[in-house]
Design a protein around this motif. Structure first.
Motif, PDB file in Angstrom:
ATOM      1  N   ALA A 167       0.819  -1.217   0.000  1.00  0.00           N
ATOM      2  CA  ALA A 167       0.000   0.000   0.000  1.00  0.00           C
ATOM      3  C   ALA A 167       0.846   1.258   0.000  1.00  0.00           C
ATOM      4  N   HIS A 192       2.996   0.186  -3.912  1.00  0.00           N
ATOM      5  CA  HIS A 192       1.820   0.274  -4.780  1.00  0.00           C
ATOM      6  C   HIS A 192       2.248   0.340  -6.242  1.00  0.00           C
ATOM      7  N   ALA A 201       0.108  -6.167   3.385  1.00  0.00           N
ATOM      8  CA  ALA A 201      -0.430  -4.850   3.713  1.00  0.00           C
ATOM      9  C   ALA A 201      -1.239  -4.962   4.990  1.00  0.00           C
ATOM     10  N   ALA A 214      -6.092  -1.866   3.866  1.00  0.00           N
ATOM     11  CA  ALA A 214      -5.632  -1.504   2.520  1.00  0.00           C
ATOM     12  C   ALA A 214      -5.769  -2.645   1.528  1.00  0.00           C
ATOM     13  N   ARG A 234      -7.464  -1.879  -1.897  1.00  0.00           N
ATOM     14  CA  ARG A 234      -6.660  -0.966  -2.708  1.00  0.00           C
ATOM     15  C   ARG A 234      -5.498  -1.702  -3.370  1.00  0.00           C
ATOM     16  N   HIS A 240      -1.446  11.001  -2.807  1.00  0.00           N
ATOM     17  CA  HIS A 240      -2.163  11.063  -1.533  1.00  0.00           C
ATOM     18  C   HIS A 240      -2.729  12.452  -1.286  1.00  0.00           C
ATOM     19  N   ARG A 288      -0.365   7.291   5.185  1.00  0.00           N
ATOM     20  CA  ARG A 288      -0.244   7.866   3.841  1.00  0.00           C
ATOM     21  C   ARG A 288      -0.308   6.772   2.785  1.00  0.00           C
ATOM     22  N   ASN A 289      -1.101   7.012   1.761  1.00  0.00           N
ATOM     23  CA  ASN A 289      -1.206   6.084   0.631  1.00  0.00           C
ATOM     24  C   ASN A 289      -0.910   6.847  -0.650  1.00  0.00           C
TER      25      ASN A 289
END
Length: 328
Positions: free
Chosen positions: A157, A162, A179, A183, A186, A300, A320-321
């Motif tokens: 993630a 990612h 993850a 998440a 995602r 993000h 944070r993604n």
């Protein structure tokens, strides 16, 4: 021009300030990029905080941080084709071993470090290609073709993870990612075939079951020290660990016996000092995946340049993604 800078180490809110500095002029072999976005990375925040071992003070009187960014070339130095003026570009190593990075309205840097953005790729995506994009591309493809292999991508993630999931799936690999459960969806949407809880007590057993006992061909690893024991269990013979971080254990104790008798290769990835040929290969992979619609760097949050201190805090957040950008 406006620029964010610091002259001492410390908390972001205490040392980052807005400065008015002169517009730079490109030297021979350089281009000047009028920046649209500056990419903020954890390495930028760590450098500003003064936590690097043995570094007691900033290396320059004023440091304008950040290595990543995107914008338009508006001037060139001697030896650079004038046709580059007007070119949409993304940059790498903007502030690496230099005083002035991308947290400013303009930056001058060697022409090779301003890479033409593929058609249809946004400035936002371009500002996320430097550290997180190149790290992911080299960690995934640095050993060559991965088609038919099984890759383990820890931290799927995160910004690098990612990207790595998307690139590995596009490259034809079976992707196992770890993850936090929140998440999972995602990471699955990014292309992971299997997403596992990184905290699971039986994580190694789950990975080996998925691979039918064969193990992992290549691991993309952000926390090498913490996960060294797990990797010793799940890597297949002659597998490779591409490790790009070990923040929680910078002096890891390795289970050398299992590593030895599997002949595991440990590939330490530091994208700042990557040689020209593998860097060009990583850029080629990024551009090909972007052009194919297979890579979508996650953003993000975007903040104004004046909120640089907040961006430095946000980029270190566990929740944070994706990339944190400053709009110039």
């Amino acid at each position: 021009m406006r620029a964010i800078g610091y002259s001492a180490f410390g908390a972001a809110a205490d040392v980052l300030a807005l400065h008015d500095i002169g517009v730079p002029e490109p030297a021979a072999g350089e281009v000047r990029v009028k920046l649209v976005y500056s990419g903020v990375n954890p390495s930028d925040a760590k450098a500003r905080s003064g936590t690097r071992p043995g570094v007691l003070r900033p290396p320059f009187d004023l440091v304008v941080p950040h290595s990543d960014g995107s914008g338009v070339i508006d001037a060139v130095g001697a030896g650079v084709a004038p046709a580059r003026i007007g070119e949409r570009v993304w940059i790498w190593n903007g502030q690496w071993q230099r005083a002035f990075g991308s947290a400013a309205e303009s930056i001058c840097l060697p022409s090779v470090q301003a890479v033409a953005l593929p058609d249809g790729v946004s400035f936002e995506a371009g500002a996320a290609l430097g550290i997180p994009g190149l790290t992911a591309a080299h960690a995934v493809f640095g050993g060559g073709n991965i088609s038919g292999q099984t890759l383990l991508i820890s931290g799927g993630a995160g910004a690098v993870g990612h990207n790595a999931v998307q690139l590995a799936k596009w490259g034809g690999a079976t992707v196992i990612a770890t993850a936090s459960p929140r998440a999972f969806e995602r990471v699955k949407a990014a292309g992971a075939d299997h997403v596992l809880d990184y905290r699971a007590d039986d994580l190694a057993a789950q990975i080996m079951a998925i691979t039918e006992g064969k193990g992992i061909d290549r691991a993309v690893e952000p926390e090498f020290g913490v996960n060294a024991g797990l990797l010793a269990e799940v890597m297949r013979a002659n597998g490779t660990i591409a490790a790009y971080g070990s923040q929680f254990d910078m002096s890891p104790t390795l289970p050398f016996g299992p590593f030895l008798f599997k002949a595991i290769t440990i590939d330490i990835v530091l994208i700042y000092i990557l040689d020209p040929a593998p860097r060009a290969a990583a850029i080629e992979k990024l551009h090909a995946a972007l052009s194919a619609g297979a890579l979508h760097p996650a953003i993000h949050e975007i903040m104004p340049l004046e909120d640089a201190a907040k961006a430095h805090e946000r980029v270190m957040s566990a929740g944070r993604n994706g990339a944190v950008l400053l709009e110039i």
